[in-house]
Enzyme design. Structure first.
Site, PDB file in Angstrom:
ATOM      1  CG  PHE A   6      -1.581   1.895   2.283  1.00 49.99           C
ATOM      2  CD1 PHE A   6      -1.073   0.927   1.446  1.00 49.99           C
ATOM      3  CD2 PHE A   6      -1.005   3.161   2.290  1.00 49.99           C
ATOM      4  CE1 PHE A   6       0.005   1.216   0.607  1.00 49.99           C
ATOM      5  CE2 PHE A   6       0.066   3.447   1.450  1.00 49.99           C
ATOM      6  CZ  PHE A   6       0.565   2.478   0.606  1.00 49.99           C
ATOM      7  NE  ARG A  17       9.946   6.646  -0.783  1.00 51.24           N
ATOM      8  CZ  ARG A  17       9.598   5.388  -1.055  1.00 51.24           C
ATOM      9  NH1 ARG A  17       9.563   4.498  -0.081  1.00 51.24           N
ATOM     10  NH2 ARG A  17       9.282   5.025  -2.277  1.00 51.24           N
ATOM     11  CG  ASP A  44       0.678  -6.163   1.839  1.00 52.76           C
ATOM     12  OD1 ASP A  44      -0.126  -6.692   2.618  1.00 52.76           O
ATOM     13  OD2 ASP A  44       0.325  -5.411   0.923  1.00 52.76           O
ATOM     14  CD  GLU A  85      10.739  -4.851   1.684  1.00 49.76           C
ATOM     15  OE1 GLU A  85      11.200  -3.698   1.768  1.00 49.76           O
ATOM     16  OE2 GLU A  85      10.367  -5.366   0.616  1.00 49.76           O
ATOM     17  CG  ASP A  86       9.061  -1.056   3.196  1.00 48.87           C
ATOM     18  OD1 ASP A  86       9.003  -2.247   2.804  1.00 48.87           O
ATOM     19  OD2 ASP A  86       8.683  -0.101   2.494  1.00 48.87           O
TER      20      ASP A  86
END
Ligand code: IMP
Length: 173
Positions: free
Chosen positions: A150, A163, A101, A97-98
């Protein structure tokens, strides 16, 4: 690219950390074929580098998930938009996963995939934002822990942009 982007992790730092994670993954799964399950789309750059950093056999699988809808805060709702093409029964799996959060996406994925009978199921994320956690999901491999800001780049987007940046940056609107 006119937004204010403050580089948090340059490409070289990401590369050396991903190399370490690859070695660690192999050390924890000696002799096993590791199924890397990439969560689309944010993890594809991380997956491409991580897969090449793991010595020995790996399989690649892809899972489409929608949890954010183009904004900078979580909707909390998770939806599988593209399921795995193959069975993971009996396999040593690592979800790639990136970023974790709130943890709601990963919590959902772990529950969804665990019932498919993998031999083992772990989680690797490039970035961990523990300050925003809403579940106590376990993340086994973390690239970097970051504050509740963010970020974009290296797969992470804002409205599908950024991206392709080779670095991770804090997005300052
Ligand atoms: P969670 O369910 O709140 O843990 O959110 C997971 C997903 O939200 C990630 O896979 C990302 O797609 C997205 N996300 C969370 N934080 C960020 C961020 O800082 N930048 C870009 N996407 C993010």
């Amino acid at each position: 690219m006119s937004a204010n982007l403050k580089v948090l992790f340059p490409a070289e730092q990401i590369a050396s950390r991903v190399a370490e994670l690859g070695i660690q993954l192999r050390a924890d799964h000696p002799g096993e074929t590791i199924t890397l399950i990439a969560v689309l789309k944010g993890s594809v750059l991380f997956l491409a580098d991580l897969a090449r950093a793991v010595p020995g056999d790996v399989r690649l699988e892809f899972l489409g998930v929608a949890s954010y809808h183009g904004g900078t805060s979580s909707s909390g709702a998770v939806q599988i938009t593209q399921d795995l093409r193959a069975s993971i029964e009996g396999q040593a799996c690592v979800i790639v996963e990136d970023i974790v959060d709130t943890g709601l996406t990963m919590d959902y994925l772990l529950r969804t995939l665990a019932v498919r009978g993998p031999r083992s199921l772990k989680v690797a994320c490039l970035l961990d934002k523990p300050g925003n956690r809403e579940t106590d999901v376990q993340v086994d491999y973390v690239g970097f822990t970051i504050p509740d800001e963010f970020v974009v780049g290296y797969g992470l987007d804002l409205g599908e942009l950024y991206r392709n940046l080779p670095f991770v940056a804090v997005y300052q609107p």
